[in-house]
Design a protein around this motif. Structure first.
Motif, PDB file in Angstrom:
ATOM      1  N   HIS A 157      50.317  31.991  38.147  1.00 28.87           N
ATOM      2  CA  HIS A 157      50.892  30.970  39.022  1.00 28.87           C
ATOM      3  C   HIS A 157      51.904  30.104  38.278  1.00 28.87           C
ATOM      4  O   HIS A 157      52.887  29.670  38.858  1.00 28.87           O
ATOM      5  CB  HIS A 157      49.776  30.095  39.604  1.00 28.87           C
ATOM      6  N   MET A 158      51.650  29.913  36.997  1.00 30.54           N
ATOM      7  CA  MET A 158      52.562  29.097  36.195  1.00 30.54           C
ATOM      8  C   MET A 158      53.939  29.738  36.063  1.00 30.54           C
ATOM      9  O   MET A 158      54.923  29.044  35.869  1.00 30.54           O
ATOM     10  CB  MET A 158      51.981  28.841  34.795  1.00 30.54           C
ATOM     11  N   VAL A 159      53.991  31.068  36.166  1.00 28.00           N
ATOM     12  CA  VAL A 159      55.273  31.762  36.061  1.00 28.00           C
ATOM     13  C   VAL A 159      55.645  32.447  37.377  1.00 28.00           C
ATOM     14  O   VAL A 159      56.436  33.375  37.409  1.00 28.00           O
ATOM     15  CB  VAL A 159      55.281  32.779  34.892  1.00 28.00           C
ATOM     16  N   HIS A 160      55.017  31.998  38.470  1.00 28.65           N
ATOM     17  CA  HIS A 160      55.313  32.467  39.830  1.00 28.65           C
ATOM     18  C   HIS A 160      54.967  33.940  40.066  1.00 28.65           C
ATOM     19  O   HIS A 160      55.678  34.640  40.782  1.00 28.65           O
ATOM     20  CB  HIS A 160      56.778  32.197  40.185  1.00 28.65           C
ATOM     21  N   HIS A 161      53.894  34.419  39.449  1.00 29.09           N
ATOM     22  CA  HIS A 161      53.410  35.780  39.654  1.00 29.09           C
ATOM     23  C   HIS A 161      51.884  35.761  39.779  1.00 29.09           C
ATOM     24  O   HIS A 161      51.180  36.381  38.997  1.00 29.09           O
ATOM     25  CB  HIS A 161      53.832  36.697  38.496  1.00 29.09           C
ATOM     26  N   THR A 162      51.394  35.034  40.760  1.00 30.60           N
ATOM     27  CA  THR A 162      49.962  34.812  40.906  1.00 30.60           C
ATOM     28  C   THR A 162      49.194  36.106  41.102  1.00 30.60           C
ATOM     29  O   THR A 162      48.191  36.356  40.427  1.00 30.60           O
ATOM     30  CB  THR A 162      49.698  33.862  42.091  1.00 30.60           C
ATOM     31  N   ILE A 163      49.630  36.953  42.024  1.00 33.07           N
ATOM     32  CA  ILE A 163      48.901  38.184  42.339  1.00 33.07           C
ATOM     33  C   ILE A 163      48.912  39.128  41.136  1.00 33.07           C
ATOM     34  O   ILE A 163      47.881  39.690  40.770  1.00 33.07           O
ATOM     35  CB  ILE A 163      49.510  38.896  43.571  1.00 33.07           C
ATOM     36  N   THR A 164      50.057  39.283  40.522  1.00 35.61           N
ATOM     37  CA  THR A 164      50.157  40.157  39.351  1.00 35.61           C
ATOM     38  C   THR A 164      49.266  39.641  38.228  1.00 35.61           C
ATOM     39  O   THR A 164      48.580  40.421  37.559  1.00 35.61           O
ATOM     40  CB  THR A 164      51.617  40.238  38.865  1.00 35.61           C
ATOM     41  N   GLY A 165      49.238  38.355  38.028  1.00 31.67           N
ATOM     42  CA  GLY A 165      48.385  37.756  37.005  1.00 31.67           C
ATOM     43  C   GLY A 165      46.908  37.969  37.299  1.00 31.67           C
ATOM     44  O   GLY A 165      46.118  38.256  36.401  1.00 31.67           O
ATOM     45  N   ALA A 166      46.527  37.857  38.569  1.00 31.90           N
ATOM     46  CA  ALA A 166      45.133  38.060  38.949  1.00 31.90           C
ATOM     47  C   ALA A 166      44.704  39.504  38.710  1.00 31.90           C
ATOM     48  O   ALA A 166      43.613  39.764  38.192  1.00 31.90           O
ATOM     49  CB  ALA A 166      44.924  37.676  40.403  1.00 31.90           C
ATOM     50  N   VAL A 167      45.552  40.450  39.057  1.00 29.17           N
ATOM     51  CA  VAL A 167      45.232  41.866  38.844  1.00 29.17           C
ATOM     52  C   VAL A 167      45.137  42.160  37.351  1.00 29.17           C
ATOM     53  O   VAL A 167      44.188  42.807  36.889  1.00 29.17           O
ATOM     54  CB  VAL A 167      46.286  42.772  39.519  1.00 29.17           C
ATOM     55  N   ALA A 168      46.093  41.674  36.597  1.00 31.83           N
ATOM     56  CA  ALA A 168      46.076  41.913  35.153  1.00 31.83           C
ATOM     57  C   ALA A 168      44.867  41.247  34.503  1.00 31.83           C
ATOM     58  O   ALA A 168      44.223  41.826  33.624  1.00 31.83           O
ATOM     59  CB  ALA A 168      47.366  41.390  34.521  1.00 31.83           C
ATOM     60  N   GLY A 169      44.520  40.053  34.937  1.00 28.85           N
ATOM     61  CA  GLY A 169      43.356  39.360  34.406  1.00 28.85           C
ATOM     62  C   GLY A 169      42.069  40.093  34.713  1.00 28.85           C
ATOM     63  O   GLY A 169      41.176  40.204  33.861  1.00 28.85           O
ATOM     64  N   CYS A 170      41.953  40.622  35.919  1.00 32.83           N
ATOM     65  CA  CYS A 170      40.775  41.394  36.310  1.00 32.83           C
ATOM     66  C   CYS A 170      40.637  42.635  35.441  1.00 32.83           C
ATOM     67  O   CYS A 170      39.563  42.924  34.910  1.00 32.83           O
ATOM     68  CB  CYS A 170      40.859  41.781  37.776  1.00 32.83           C
ATOM     69  N   LEU A 171      41.710  43.366  35.275  1.00 34.47           N
ATOM     70  CA  LEU A 171      41.663  44.588  34.475  1.00 34.47           C
ATOM     71  C   LEU A 171      41.377  44.285  33.006  1.00 34.47           C
ATOM     72  O   LEU A 171      40.603  45.009  32.361  1.00 34.47           O
ATOM     73  CB  LEU A 171      42.974  45.357  34.620  1.00 34.47           C
ATOM     74  N   ALA A 172      41.961  43.222  32.479  1.00 35.40           N
ATOM     75  CA  ALA A 172      41.730  42.865  31.078  1.00 35.40           C
ATOM     76  C   ALA A 172      40.275  42.452  30.853  1.00 35.40           C
ATOM     77  O   ALA A 172      39.645  42.850  29.867  1.00 35.40           O
ATOM     78  CB  ALA A 172      42.669  41.740  30.662  1.00 35.40           C
ATOM     79  N   ALA A 173      39.724  41.669  31.768  1.00 35.18           N
ATOM     80  CA  ALA A 173      38.334  41.233  31.624  1.00 35.18           C
ATOM     81  C   ALA A 173      37.372  42.408  31.760  1.00 35.18           C
ATOM     82  O   ALA A 173      36.386  42.494  31.031  1.00 35.18           O
ATOM     83  CB  ALA A 173      38.017  40.153  32.653  1.00 35.18           C
ATOM     84  N   ARG A 174      37.655  43.312  32.687  1.00 34.01           N
ATOM     85  CA  ARG A 174      36.803  44.499  32.842  1.00 34.01           C
ATOM     86  C   ARG A 174      36.814  45.319  31.559  1.00 34.01           C
ATOM     87  O   ARG A 174      35.778  45.795  31.108  1.00 34.01           O
ATOM     88  CB  ARG A 174      37.293  45.368  34.002  1.00 34.01           C
ATOM     89  N   HIS A 175      37.987  45.488  30.971  1.00 34.97           N
ATOM     90  CA  HIS A 175      38.099  46.237  29.722  1.00 34.97           C
ATOM     91  C   HIS A 175      37.302  45.549  28.612  1.00 34.97           C
ATOM     92  O   HIS A 175      36.576  46.196  27.860  1.00 34.97           O
ATOM     93  CB  HIS A 175      39.563  46.383  29.311  1.00 34.97           C
ATOM     94  N   TYR A 176      37.421  44.232  28.520  1.00 37.06           N
ATOM     95  CA  TYR A 176      36.726  43.470  27.478  1.00 37.06           C
ATOM     96  C   TYR A 176      35.214  43.613  27.626  1.00 37.06           C
ATOM     97  O   TYR A 176      34.511  43.889  26.657  1.00 37.06           O
ATOM     98  CB  TYR A 176      37.127  41.997  27.554  1.00 37.06           C
ATOM     99  N   TYR A 177      34.695  43.429  28.832  1.00 36.05           N
ATOM    100  CA  TYR A 177      33.249  43.497  29.034  1.00 36.05           C
ATOM    101  C   TYR A 177      32.721  44.922  28.891  1.00 36.05           C
ATOM    102  O   TYR A 177      31.600  45.125  28.427  1.00 36.05           O
ATOM    103  CB  TYR A 177      32.863  42.908  30.393  1.00 36.05           C
TER     104      TYR A 177
END
Length: 75
Positions: A40-60
């Motif tokens: 949201h800070m860089v005006h890409h909320t949806i893309t950030g949410a998808v990337a965050g979900c995938l990164a967290a899934r990979h980490y866990y």
């Protein structure tokens, strides 16, 4: 063009949600929230949410794999 991109993002999210076991949903939700806020800070909320979900899934997933590979502690 935005509609096509948004549709593609929703499709990826749907596939990721169906592919994730219930135990990993917590990590995905946490990652999606953090990624959404950061995006949201860089005006890409949806893309950030998808990337965050995938990164967290990979980490866990990696963390769970490491825990399974460690031998049981001698007691």
């Amino acid at each position: 063009m935005k509609r096509q991109f948004f549709g593609a993002v929703l499709a990826v999210c749907g596939v990721a949600a169906l592919a994730a076991p219930a135990a990993e949903a917590k990590g995905c939700i946490r990652g999606a929230i953090a990624g959404g806020v950061a995006g949201h800070m860089v005006h890409h909320t949806i893309t950030g949410a998808v990337a965050g979900c995938l990164a967290a899934r990979h980490y866990y997933k990696q963390k769970a794999r490491e825990q399974r590979q460690q031998p049981a502690a001698a007691q």
